[in-house]
Design a protein around this motif. Sequence first.
Motif, PDB file in Angstrom:
ATOM      1  N   TYR A 146     -75.371  80.161  26.893  1.00  0.00           N
ATOM      2  CA  TYR A 146     -74.879  80.997  25.789  1.00  0.00           C
ATOM      3  C   TYR A 146     -74.356  80.144  24.637  1.00  0.00           C
ATOM      4  O   TYR A 146     -74.727  80.344  23.476  1.00  0.00           O
ATOM      5  N   TYR A 147     -73.488  79.179  24.965  1.00  0.00           N
ATOM      6  CA  TYR A 147     -72.917  78.345  23.897  1.00  0.00           C
ATOM      7  C   TYR A 147     -73.977  77.475  23.228  1.00  0.00           C
ATOM      8  O   TYR A 147     -73.964  77.296  22.002  1.00  0.00           O
ATOM      9  N   LEU A 148     -74.902  76.925  24.010  1.00  0.00           N
ATOM     10  CA  LEU A 148     -75.955  76.089  23.430  1.00  0.00           C
ATOM     11  C   LEU A 148     -76.817  76.889  22.460  1.00  0.00           C
ATOM     12  O   LEU A 148     -77.183  76.406  21.387  1.00  0.00           O
ATOM     13  N   SER A 149     -77.144  78.121  22.833  1.00  0.00           N
ATOM     14  CA  SER A 149     -77.985  78.960  21.983  1.00  0.00           C
ATOM     15  C   SER A 149     -77.203  79.539  20.813  1.00  0.00           C
ATOM     16  O   SER A 149     -77.640  79.473  19.658  1.00  0.00           O
ATOM     17  N   HIS A 150     -76.041  80.113  21.112  1.00  0.00           N
ATOM     18  CA  HIS A 150     -75.276  80.850  20.111  1.00  0.00           C
ATOM     19  C   HIS A 150     -74.574  79.944  19.100  1.00  0.00           C
ATOM     20  O   HIS A 150     -74.616  80.192  17.894  1.00  0.00           O
ATOM     21  N   LYS A 151     -73.944  78.887  19.595  1.00  0.00           N
ATOM     22  CA  LYS A 151     -73.141  78.044  18.709  1.00  0.00           C
ATOM     23  C   LYS A 151     -73.888  76.832  18.182  1.00  0.00           C
ATOM     24  O   LYS A 151     -73.672  76.403  17.037  1.00  0.00           O
ATOM     25  N   TYR A 152     -74.784  76.264  18.995  1.00  0.00           N
ATOM     26  CA  TYR A 152     -75.423  74.999  18.618  1.00  0.00           C
ATOM     27  C   TYR A 152     -76.914  75.147  18.294  1.00  0.00           C
ATOM     28  O   TYR A 152     -77.598  74.156  18.056  1.00  0.00           O
ATOM     29  N   ASN A 153     -77.391  76.396  18.272  1.00  0.00           N
ATOM     30  CA  ASN A 153     -78.760  76.700  17.829  1.00  0.00           C
ATOM     31  C   ASN A 153     -79.835  75.917  18.576  1.00  0.00           C
ATOM     32  O   ASN A 153     -80.829  75.481  17.985  1.00  0.00           O
ATOM     33  N   GLN A 154     -79.628  75.749  19.865  1.00  0.00           N
ATOM     34  CA  GLN A 154     -80.608  75.045  20.688  1.00  0.00           C
ATOM     35  C   GLN A 154     -81.601  76.031  21.315  1.00  0.00           C
ATOM     36  O   GLN A 154     -81.261  77.178  21.589  1.00  0.00           O
ATOM     37  N   LYS A 155     -82.821  75.565  21.505  1.00  0.00           N
ATOM     38  CA  LYS A 155     -83.815  76.336  22.236  1.00  0.00           C
ATOM     39  C   LYS A 155     -83.593  76.038  23.717  1.00  0.00           C
ATOM     40  O   LYS A 155     -83.782  74.902  24.162  1.00  0.00           O
ATOM     41  N   VAL A 156     -83.176  77.041  24.482  1.00  0.00           N
ATOM     42  CA  VAL A 156     -82.710  76.846  25.853  1.00  0.00           C
ATOM     43  C   VAL A 156     -83.526  77.691  26.833  1.00  0.00           C
ATOM     44  O   VAL A 156     -83.803  78.865  26.575  1.00  0.00           O
ATOM     45  N   ALA A 157     -83.885  77.081  27.945  1.00  0.00           N
ATOM     46  CA  ALA A 157     -84.482  77.811  29.067  1.00  0.00           C
ATOM     47  C   ALA A 157     -83.602  77.625  30.287  1.00  0.00           C
ATOM     48  O   ALA A 157     -83.216  76.502  30.609  1.00  0.00           O
ATOM     49  N   LEU A 158     -83.272  78.725  30.948  1.00  0.00           N
ATOM     50  CA  LEU A 158     -82.455  78.675  32.159  1.00  0.00           C
ATOM     51  C   LEU A 158     -83.306  79.101  33.346  1.00  0.00           C
ATOM     52  O   LEU A 158     -83.963  80.151  33.310  1.00  0.00           O
ATOM     53  N   LEU A 159     -83.293  78.285  34.394  1.00  0.00           N
ATOM     54  CA  LEU A 159     -84.037  78.562  35.620  1.00  0.00           C
ATOM     55  C   LEU A 159     -83.068  78.901  36.747  1.00  0.00           C
ATOM     56  O   LEU A 159     -82.122  78.152  37.003  1.00  0.00           O
ATOM     57  N   GLU A 160     -83.317  80.017  37.403  1.00  0.00           N
ATOM     58  CA  GLU A 160     -82.510  80.454  38.542  1.00  0.00           C
ATOM     59  C   GLU A 160     -83.442  80.717  39.720  1.00  0.00           C
ATOM     60  O   GLU A 160     -84.475  81.373  39.575  1.00  0.00           O
ATOM     61  N   ALA A 161     -83.088  80.193  40.897  1.00  0.00           N
ATOM     62  CA  ALA A 161     -83.958  80.300  42.063  1.00  0.00           C
ATOM     63  C   ALA A 161     -84.133  81.732  42.551  1.00  0.00           C
ATOM     64  O   ALA A 161     -85.168  82.091  43.107  1.00  0.00           O
ATOM     65  N   ASN A 162     -83.128  82.572  42.352  1.00  0.00           N
ATOM     66  CA  ASN A 162     -83.219  83.982  42.716  1.00  0.00           C
ATOM     67  C   ASN A 162     -82.781  84.826  41.519  1.00  0.00           C
ATOM     68  O   ASN A 162     -83.236  84.574  40.422  1.00  0.00           O
ATOM     69  N   ASP A 163     -81.951  85.826  41.714  1.00  0.00           N
ATOM     70  CA  ASP A 163     -81.458  86.605  40.589  1.00  0.00           C
ATOM     71  C   ASP A 163     -80.176  85.983  40.050  1.00  0.00           C
ATOM     72  O   ASP A 163     -79.473  85.265  40.765  1.00  0.00           O
ATOM     73  N   ALA A 164     -79.858  86.270  38.804  1.00  0.00           N
ATOM     74  CA  ALA A 164     -78.629  85.745  38.211  1.00  0.00           C
ATOM     75  C   ALA A 164     -77.430  86.139  39.067  1.00  0.00           C
ATOM     76  O   ALA A 164     -77.289  87.303  39.457  1.00  0.00           O
ATOM     77  N   GLY A 165     -76.595  85.156  39.380  1.00  0.00           N
ATOM     78  CA  GLY A 165     -75.425  85.424  40.208  1.00  0.00           C
ATOM     79  C   GLY A 165     -75.717  85.479  41.692  1.00  0.00           C
ATOM     80  O   GLY A 165     -74.848  85.867  42.476  1.00  0.00           O
ATOM     81  N   TRP A 166     -76.919  85.053  42.094  1.00  0.00           N
ATOM     82  CA  TRP A 166     -77.264  85.082  43.518  1.00  0.00           C
ATOM     83  C   TRP A 166     -76.391  84.126  44.338  1.00  0.00           C
ATOM     84  O   TRP A 166     -76.092  84.385  45.498  1.00  0.00           O
ATOM     85  N   GLY A 167     -75.951  83.027  43.726  1.00  0.00           N
ATOM     86  CA  GLY A 167     -75.090  82.074  44.412  1.00  0.00           C
ATOM     87  C   GLY A 167     -73.653  82.546  44.435  1.00  0.00           C
ATOM     88  O   GLY A 167     -73.372  83.753  44.483  1.00  0.00           O
ATOM     89  N   CYS A 168     -72.736  81.601  44.378  1.00  0.00           N
ATOM     90  CA  CYS A 168     -71.320  81.937  44.558  1.00  0.00           C
ATOM     91  C   CYS A 168     -70.784  82.847  43.451  1.00  0.00           C
ATOM     92  O   CYS A 168     -69.834  83.588  43.665  1.00  0.00           O
ATOM     93  N   SER A 169     -71.395  82.806  42.261  1.00  0.00           N
ATOM     94  CA  SER A 169     -70.903  83.638  41.160  1.00  0.00           C
ATOM     95  C   SER A 169     -70.979  85.121  41.473  1.00  0.00           C
ATOM     96  O   SER A 169     -70.171  85.904  40.954  1.00  0.00           O
ATOM     97  N   GLY A 170     -71.922  85.538  42.302  1.00  0.00           N
ATOM     98  CA  GLY A 170     -72.013  86.943  42.675  1.00  0.00           C
ATOM     99  C   GLY A 170     -71.463  87.256  44.042  1.00  0.00           C
ATOM    100  O   GLY A 170     -71.525  88.409  44.483  1.00  0.00           O
ATOM    101  N   ARG A 171     -70.905  86.245  44.726  1.00  0.00           N
ATOM    102  CA  ARG A 171     -70.440  86.433  46.110  1.00  0.00           C
ATOM    103  C   ARG A 171     -68.942  86.240  46.265  1.00  0.00           C
ATOM    104  O   ARG A 171     -68.398  86.496  47.338  1.00  0.00           O
ATOM    105  N   ASN A 172     -68.264  85.723  45.256  1.00  0.00           N
ATOM    106  CA  ASN A 172     -66.855  85.344  45.418  1.00  0.00           C
ATOM    107  C   ASN A 172     -65.953  86.578  45.448  1.00  0.00           C
ATOM    108  O   ASN A 172     -66.412  87.710  45.366  1.00  0.00           O
TER     109      ASN A 172
END
Length: 442
Positions: free
Chosen positions: A55-81
């Motif tokens: 978000y910050y790279l794209s929104h604030k620093y105008n970078q072309k960014v690709a994010l790769l996630e092995a499953n769905d967003a938050g599949w790891g600890c971010s969606g399990r805590n």
Amino acid sequence: MYDPLIESYPKPWQGYPVSYWAANEKRRCSPPLEKDIEVDVAVIGGGYTGLSTAYYLSHKYNQKVALLEANDAGWGCSGRNAGFVLASTGRLSLLDMTRKWGEQTALEIYKEYINAVDSVNRFIEKGKIDCEKTYGGYLKLAHKRSKVAGLRYQAEYLQEKFGGGIEFIHSKDVSANFIKTDNMFGGIYFPQNFGVNPLKLVKGYERMALASGTQIYTNSPVIERKRQGESHVLSTPNGTVKSDKLVIATNGYTSKKLHPTLKHRHFPVLSSIVVTRPLSDRELEIIGFKSGLMAMDTRRMKYYYRLLPDKRILFGGRGAIKGKDAEHQINCQRLLEGLYSTFPSLKGMEAAYFWSGWISVSVDDYPRVWTSQDKSLSYAMGYCGSGVAFATQAGKRLAQALFEPDKLSQLPFWQSQLSKFPMPTFKRTGLSIYYKMANFTD
């Protein structure tokens, strides 16, 4: 269950664990990568840190960014805590940090953790994220009398330096106003901390990153990584990403084979959670659980728990040693025994939900937000269970380190890499011994 010390990468299309958070979550995921693309920055990991960084790279620093996630967003600890949004210092107390770096640095670190909570609040407000935000504060409880003096000192010190209503709560006031339990002896109360539905929060981050221009590809694990001249090339099952810069934000789910720079620099440890059925008004009256309260004790093998908005109790603690044992019923029963010892009136209550997830522990008990000198490689790892807030803040700092490094304060987090674990082959043997010793001392 995926085990980062054994498997090369998480297999895609696993879906979310059978957790309380995922029970009513509609599957709205970003598509997988099915072509070859080139971007300025590639981010691996679709949790709080990866999405915040993107978000910050794209929104604030105008970078072309690709994010790769092995499953769905938050599949790891971010969606399990457990959904605790705290100014948490992880495994190091304020006193530990003062001994390690001196008072001034310890105070600056604590301010960074306070800022981390503010960062989560800003995401929620800016993204209008409906994440079931609940207020009730956070209570750190002494599980035996010998822990009381240290908590009292820390409470008085934090109140003097930061205010914010932080206070020491005597044992009789704990029972009268927060939670009725016979085996806690006072604690520190932090009224500004709050709870969330962590999966709804991370899905909100996903929407914000997409709106900022980030390309998000889910169910796209990195199965091979190589350098091609000055570029990184990441291969997924159906496409590749070529980038000038690479950010690794996989924390506890980082495979030892993902990147040689990270090998043996963190230790993935399982934490497990049970959630009960909704309690009756009478059951709630007996245990006296303040609405929205989050709590944790001072055991080396910590228990953490909160009262959810629908009157269920979430109760968490250590899990299995290996991924293949994560869902074994003995681990669920161990947590239920902890629940019964904390709330004897609930003895016999069963778990409506039980799940586990990996957290990342560092050898020296504090995280790193690191960027190579040429800015081509960055990572944030070793959070030591410091939670939702620091993971979000780490993304902001990763982006800053790449494009505005002069604005970073001089804190230990970004001054060195994670130290390597000695004798890494025996980490799990050591963990098993540690668990047995900790249970004895607790």
